[in-house]
Design an enzyme around this catalytic site. Sequence first.
Site, PDB file in Angstrom:
ATOM      1  N   ASP A  52      -0.871  -4.699 -27.721  1.00  0.00           N
ATOM      2  CA  ASP A  52      -2.266  -4.804 -27.324  1.00  0.00           C
ATOM      3  C   ASP A  52      -2.852  -3.606 -26.383  1.00  0.00           C
ATOM      4  O   ASP A  52      -1.754  -2.780 -26.133  1.00  0.00           O
ATOM      5  CB  ASP A  52      -2.402  -6.002 -26.472  1.00  0.00           C
ATOM      6  CG  ASP A  52      -3.808  -5.809 -25.879  1.00  0.00           C
ATOM      7  OD1 ASP A  52      -4.752  -5.895 -26.606  1.00  0.00           O
ATOM      8  OD2 ASP A  52      -4.042  -6.370 -24.761  1.00  0.00           O
ATOM      9  N   ASP A  54      -5.778  -3.135 -24.113  1.00  0.00           N
ATOM     10  CA  ASP A  54      -6.480  -3.226 -22.754  1.00  0.00           C
ATOM     11  C   ASP A  54      -5.702  -3.926 -21.761  1.00  0.00           C
ATOM     12  O   ASP A  54      -5.243  -5.218 -21.844  1.00  0.00           O
ATOM     13  CB  ASP A  54      -7.854  -3.907 -22.931  1.00  0.00           C
ATOM     14  CG  ASP A  54      -8.880  -3.080 -23.691  1.00  0.00           C
ATOM     15  OD1 ASP A  54      -8.736  -2.075 -23.981  1.00  0.00           O
ATOM     16  OD2 ASP A  54      -9.879  -3.675 -24.169  1.00  0.00           O
TER      17      ASP A  54
END
Length: 298
Positions: A52, A54
């Site tokens: 991922d 963020d």
Amino acid sequence: MTPRQSGSQRRVVRAPDLRVRSTLAGEAQAASAEVERELTVPEDPAAAAFFDVDNTIVQGASIYHLARGMYQRGFFGPREMAGALGKQVWFRLHGAENAGHVADARTAALSVIAGHTVAELQSLADEVFDEGMAYRIWPGTRALAQLHLDRGERVWLVTAAPIEIAEVIARRLGLTGAMGTVAEHVDGVYTGRLVGDLLHGEAKAVAVRSLVEDEGLDVTRCSAYSDSFNDLPLLGLVGHPCAVNPDRRLRRHAEQQGWPVRDYRVGRRAARLGVAAAGATGAVAVAAGALAARRRGS
């Protein structure tokens, strides 16, 4: 409003303080040593890693860094930027996604880029990375990604962020590639609509399953890293899930499942709150400026 021409105004980009850069360099070396000592898995050509973005790779939300760059170039005005900064402060304080904020950012971004070209946004994404994201890469997560690369594994980013910014991050970090949210474009011009929906939650798992099949990977030998409980479908898909800088719900779930947890924010709470407070001050200043401008125009 159309964006300013690149040569019409000289922009000054302030580099991170030398002490900040030195601290990051030291943390990167320490994190790398920690990872190499604790995470030893033999090379496996059927394995890959999925990260991922963020708050896992990048501190904060990448779409708000992109929004800031768009604001600086005249894509939209102070009022919209004040809202974006407020959401970024919320993200930094809570360290978790807010579905409403994500949806709002998506809608705003699509309306702003409609009519602009793909080449224009790709160029902007490169500049945004240099100006506001390069020194916000978590050193520990970067070391994890590099370890997978050093073992001969491929590494992909999987994010709800626009594919244009995801591809820049992947390229700058030397990763294999990226999967992100795709905005529709016709003849190289954005329409203001999405192709499908956000690459978020279950959609990430669907994308990774497809990639695993296309690339001939063994999903049980693959790894995934995320900070968000929303990414449980992805984390639960692979054989080696890991929670990085996890939100409260993901930390609890990871501990119950016996998954490794790596939190590179430990010992930095005061610093993070200070940055968030500075961001809040900036948001207030922008909002005040927007209000003053409206009053002058009335």
